[in-house]
Design a protein around this motif. Structure first.
Motif, PDB file in Angstrom:
ATOM      1  N   THR A 326       0.828  -1.208   0.000  1.00  0.00           N
ATOM      2  CA  THR A 326       0.000   0.000   0.000  1.00  0.00           C
ATOM      3  C   THR A 326       0.862   1.258   0.000  1.00  0.00           C
ATOM      4  O   THR A 326       0.529   2.255  -0.662  1.00  0.00           O
ATOM      5  CB  THR A 326      -0.955  -0.016   1.214  1.00  0.00           C
ATOM      6  OG1 THR A 326      -1.881  -1.090   1.036  1.00  0.00           O
ATOM      7  CG2 THR A 326      -1.715   1.286   1.346  1.00  0.00           C
ATOM      8  N   ARG A 329       1.842   1.687  -3.520  1.00  0.00           N
ATOM      9  CA  ARG A 329       0.696   2.177  -4.300  1.00  0.00           C
ATOM     10  C   ARG A 329       0.511   3.684  -4.110  1.00  0.00           C
ATOM     11  O   ARG A 329       0.318   4.435  -5.087  1.00  0.00           O
ATOM     12  CB  ARG A 329      -0.569   1.436  -3.866  1.00  0.00           C
ATOM     13  CG  ARG A 329      -1.849   1.969  -4.508  1.00  0.00           C
ATOM     14  CD  ARG A 329      -3.089   1.368  -3.873  1.00  0.00           C
ATOM     15  NE  ARG A 329      -4.285   2.015  -4.353  1.00  0.00           N
ATOM     16  CZ  ARG A 329      -5.251   1.417  -5.044  1.00  0.00           C
ATOM     17  NH1 ARG A 329      -5.145   0.136  -5.330  1.00  0.00           N
ATOM     18  NH2 ARG A 329      -6.319   2.087  -5.434  1.00  0.00           N
ATOM     19  N   LEU A 332       3.180   5.841  -5.782  1.00  0.00           N
ATOM     20  CA  LEU A 332       3.392   5.596  -7.214  1.00  0.00           C
ATOM     21  C   LEU A 332       3.608   6.872  -8.035  1.00  0.00           C
ATOM     22  O   LEU A 332       4.459   6.880  -8.939  1.00  0.00           O
ATOM     23  CB  LEU A 332       2.232   4.778  -7.783  1.00  0.00           C
ATOM     24  CG  LEU A 332       2.499   4.102  -9.144  1.00  0.00           C
ATOM     25  CD1 LEU A 332       3.723   3.191  -9.064  1.00  0.00           C
ATOM     26  CD2 LEU A 332       1.269   3.317  -9.590  1.00  0.00           C
ATOM     27  N   SER A 351       1.070  -2.585  -8.146  1.00  0.00           N
ATOM     28  CA  SER A 351       0.393  -1.656  -7.244  1.00  0.00           C
ATOM     29  C   SER A 351      -1.112  -1.639  -7.455  1.00  0.00           C
ATOM     30  O   SER A 351      -1.867  -1.330  -6.521  1.00  0.00           O
ATOM     31  CB  SER A 351       0.953  -0.246  -7.425  1.00  0.00           C
ATOM     32  OG  SER A 351       2.301  -0.193  -7.007  1.00  0.00           O
TER      33      SER A 351
END
Length: 566
Positions: A326, A329, A332, A351
């Motif tokens: 997470t 993600r 990103l 992700s």
């Protein structure tokens, strides 16, 4: 599938002798030509960190065979900071990392195995496995083998980190340890690494961010269903890496190293990740300055979690909220999403399957816990090559400390200086001569920091050292791993004298020695004491071969690509 290097010319003496061994080992003839995989197992009965790895290896062998591979389990040394630190003031800790790398090279390269899958556990095993992957450049996957169930997770009073902190304080104050001895029996309730974002869990997450561990693999409870799922997925992915001849140096690139550094800054990971990531880059043939990466990215990377020891949340809560996947993600937009991973997909593709931030345990980049770097790389006239400070999340300050130096040659001398009154409020304790060469092996100073806490001086006495301290330490003005270390010719740290003014400015990223340049240049270099206890064995070999921290303290008979900055 590419030609397998393990399949020797069938009429050669080595091939025929190998068949004799395969027969004795009960390996069916039908398996002799399959890809041969090293299961790198750092199992040991010395610490809970490693006590479950034999069980993991047994399950992994089944998964690898099911994937059409032929596994061979190999063993390496297995250091634990809480156990291996007993001898020679903890100076075997960092050198053991490089001993693991050499162990792997001798076993895997000597036998010409085709691939590796590494069971990573305590602090030094993950960086060692990644360094070996970069050095040997054969298909490799890292399996983070999980963190231990702790008393805190059960609503009790302590985990191993609490025990370490309070026992260290008691050693200074002379307080009774009776209560601690009882708490110690409840601190570790299962196998695995320390349950916090100290070095072990930080390095597990780093491996995933680097692309060398499967997505959603860290942090993970040891022996849990998600960990076993990672084992299964890793075996399948390794077979694909071998089929497609995907090697670590295609994954460990400047872009993926930058991604990993960014992830460590976002979680407030261990300061030790800097030197380890630098060593991984060096072993992978990259000429990058990881210290400068942390320094520059730290000022533009938001803090997305506040997990022990940085904050109040438990690692279990962090894992349940999505963990490292997470974090990646949410980061990103700041990462190179095109970087390849061992899953066969890119960081960005992986992700897409991660949980979004819950806004509580893990926050988005638009609503972070803070924007001050939890890992601050400092430079200045005292540390031209860099130094590192670990800060709490969020960081309440103060951010500037200025005071006179009090110079010590060992951790023990500095602790004695607290009791004798030589160290007073406003002083900067300088513990030098304990760097990778001067110690040799990088001495530990955590006990001194805990002694300051015990005496109520943690906020009023600063520390500057060329040694290291635990990834658990993030309070007070503590600056470690100063480069060039005191034992390096021309090192400013080696020329510091009592009463010299030192200024540390975390906001500005500076640590300066306020002494006239001409006066400093006229002073003699520091000379390590002749009576250092090196044991005449591995530590002396380490001293002869170790490169500076700016090169990740890798072992090499010739200078590494990145020279010490002086």
């Amino acid at each position: 599938m590419p030609t397998l290097r393990s399949n020797l010319p069938p009429t050669s003496a080595l091939a025929i002798a190998r068949r004799a061994h395969y027969t004795a080992l009960g390996i069916p003839k039908a398996d002799w030509e399959k890809p041969k995989v090293a299961i790198v197992n750092t199992s040991s009965e010395l610490a809970a960190c490693f006590s479950h790895l034999d069980d993991v290896a047994a399950r992994l062998k089944v998964e690898l065979r099911d994937a059409g591979l032929l596994p061979f389990e190999i063993r390496t040394t297995a250091p634990s900071d809480f156990v291996t630190s007993a001898g020679r003031a903890g100076r075997y800790i960092l050198p053991s990392r490089d001993l693991i790398v050499d162990d792997i090279e001798a076993a895997v390269e000597g036998a010409k195995l085709d691939a590796m899958i590494c069971l990573s556990s305590c602090d030094k095993t993950t960086p060692a496995h990644l360094m070996a992957a970069g050095r040997l450049d054969i298909p490799t996957i890292i399996i983070p083998c999980g963190y231990q169930h702790s008393g805190l997770a059960e609503g009790r009073e302590a985990d191993i980190e609490e025990i370490f902190l309070h026992a260290s304080k008691a050693a200074v104050t002379g307080e009774s340890t009776d209560a601690l001895e009882v708490l110690a029996e409840d601190a570790i309730l299962g196998p695995g690494v320390c349950a916090g974002l100290a070095t072990a869990n930080s390095m597990h997450i780093l491996a995933e961010a680097l692309g060398m561990a499967m997505p959603r693999s860290a942090p993970v409870r040891a022996l849990s269903a998600p960990m076993w799922d990672t084992v299964r997925r890793s075996a399948q992915a390794l077979a694909a890496l071998i089929d497609n001849d995907v090697r670590p140096r295609q994954i460990i690139t400047e872009g993926s190293v930058r991604n990993a550094a960014r992830a460590m800054l976002a979680i407030g990971g261990s300061m030790n990740t800097i030197k380890h990531l630098q060593a991984i880059a060096i072993e992978s043939g990259l000429d990058v300055d990881v210290w400068e990466m942390y320094r520059s990215l730290g000022r533009e990377t938001p803090l997305l979690c506040s997990v022990r020891p940085n904050g109040p949340r438990l690692t279990e809560e962090f894992e349940d909220a999505g963990g490292g996947a997470t974090i990646i993600r949410e980061l990103l937009p700041l990462l190179d999403g095109a970087q390849l991973t061992v899953s066969g997909a890119t960081i960005a593709e992986n992700s897409a399957l991660a949980k979004p931030a819950d806004g509580d345990v893990i926050r988005s980049i638009d609503d972070p816990f803070g924007t001050d770097p939890a890992i601050s790389v400092l430079k200045g006239t005292l540390a031209p090559g860099g130094a590192v400070a670990k800060r709490p999340v969020p960081d309440p300050g103060p951010h500037v400390f200025r005071g006179p130096a009090r110079v010590f040659g060992t951790r023990e001398e500095a602790i004695a200086g607290i009791s004798s009154g030589r160290l007073r409020e406003g002083d900067v304790a300088v513990i030098r001569g304990i760097g990778v060469t001067g110690a040799p092996g990088l001495g530990l100073t955590s006990a001194f920091i805990f002694a300051l806490h015990a005496r109520g001086l943690a906020q009023s006495v600063a520390l500057v050292t060329d040694g290291q301290f635990s990834g658990l330490v993030n309070q007070g003005m503590t600056v470690g791993e100063v480069s060039p270390e005191a034992a390096s010719p021309g090192s400013p740290l080696g020329r510091v004298r009592d009463d010299d003014l030192i200024e540390i400015d975390v906001k500005r990223g500076a640590v300066d020695l306020l002494v006239d340049d001409a006066e400093l240049a006229a002073r003699p270099d520091y000379v390590p004491p002749a009576d250092r206890d090196t044991g005449g064995g591995y530590l002396e070999q380490y001293e002869a071969l170790v490169q500076p921290l700016s090169c990740g303290a890798v072992l090499c008979a010739r200078p590494c690509p990145s020279k010490e900055i002086a």
